[in-house]
Enzyme design. Structure first.
Site, PDB file in Angstrom:
ATOM      1  N   TYR A   1     -48.796 -37.702  -9.796  1.00  0.00           N
ATOM      2  CA  TYR A   1     -47.445 -38.124  -9.411  1.00  0.00           C
ATOM      3  C   TYR A   1     -47.257 -38.021  -7.902  1.00  0.00           C
ATOM      4  CZ  TYR A   1     -42.312 -38.195  -9.416  1.00  0.00           C
ATOM      5  OH  TYR A   1     -40.987 -38.497  -9.183  1.00  0.00           O
TER       6      TYR A   1
ATOM      7  N   SER B   1     -39.921 -39.268  -3.861  1.00  0.00           N
ATOM      8  CA  SER B   1     -39.839 -37.901  -4.366  1.00  0.00           C
ATOM      9  C   SER B   1     -40.239 -36.944  -3.259  1.00  0.00           C
ATOM     10  CB  SER B   1     -40.766 -37.707  -5.570  1.00  0.00           C
ATOM     11  OG  SER B   1     -40.873 -36.348  -5.925  1.00  0.00           O
TER      12      SER B   1
END
Length: 261
Positions: free
Chosen positions: A148, A135
């Site tokens: 995250y 990501s």
């Protein structure tokens, strides 16, 4: 050109495959005539995905090493591994320790488990392809979701180290880091700035054909040039000994916005 592992008759395992990017990648692989094994938590969505793609489903929790080891024994050797399964559990630094641990178990250890389970078969065969889905948040570290972000930063580091080792030992086995942009499935709630999972899958396949390690996806709001500027700005925080995360620092944010636009 297409990566040689993405051809008819080759076998792939895709985790987090019941929807989103995982499903889109599996769908493209099926269009190539590949045998695809869809891995996700058990449930109706996984079964429906398997029926739609006419693909084998294997319910498994990637966070469970024993489950992934058993999965590799059931499936036998594969040619392609897509470690896509992820969770966004936990919000803020005050998130519970259980949430922190659960996020790392899926987002980081899930990929490690996948590699540990399936890489030996690739090494024995002398060829293979591994894609870990990271990501941008694991690179630029925007405020708002440190749980995250940390898991994806760890996955980036791991994948870089994995590829470094593989290229020294196996010229026909490689690891790659897919870095999606803003991605939402088609539907009434999809924002125009977001890419679809199929766009991400198409971009990945093209990049693999070129041998790219970092597969940095744009979207309809953020260009590749903008991504490069943002990543470079973040790296310069260290080089210039600036405060942490100056893109969001009140004394630096305007300057950063101009430099990164």
């Amino acid at each position: 050109m297409r990566h040689p592992s993405l051809s008819a008759g080759r076998r792939a395992v895709v985790t987090g495959a019941r929807q989103g990017i995982g499903f889109a990648i599996a769908q493209r692989f099926r269009e190539f005539g590949m045998e695809v094994i869809l891995v996700d938590l058990p449930g109706e969505k996984l079964e429906a995905a398997g029926a739609q793609l006419d693909a084998r489903v294997e319910p498994a929790d990637v966070a469970d090493w024993q489950a992934m080891s058993a999965l590799a024994k059931r499936t036998g050797p594969i040619d392609v591994l897509i470690n896509n399964a992820a969770t966004r559990i936990g919000r803020g630094l005050e998130a519970s320790l259980d949430d922190w641990q659960a996020a790392f178990q899926v987002n980081f250890w899930g990929a490690v488990h996948g590699v540990r389970a399936f890489l030996p078969g690739m090494q024995q065969a002398g060829a293979g392809l591994i894609v870990n889905v990271g990501s941008k948040q694991g690179i630029t570290n925007p405020p708002g979701h440190p749980v995250y972000n940390a898991t994806k930063a760890a996955l980036k580091s791991y994948t870089e180290s994995l590829q470094n080792e593989l290229r020294k030992e196996h010229d026909r086995i490689s690891a790659h880091l897919l870095i999606p942009g803003w991605t939402l499935e088609d539907g009434p709630d999809r924002k125009p700035g977001a890419w679809t999972p199929d766009q991400v899958a198409s971009f990945m396949i093209e990049a693999l054909g070129k041998g790219d390690f970092y597969i940095l996806c744009p979207d309809n709001d953020v260009t590749t040039e903008m991504d490069h500027k943002r990543i470079r700005w973040g790296a310069e925080d260290i080089i210039e000994n600036r405060p942490a995360l100056t893109r969001w620092h009140p004394e630096w944010a305007n300057r950063a916005a101009k430099a990164c636009s």
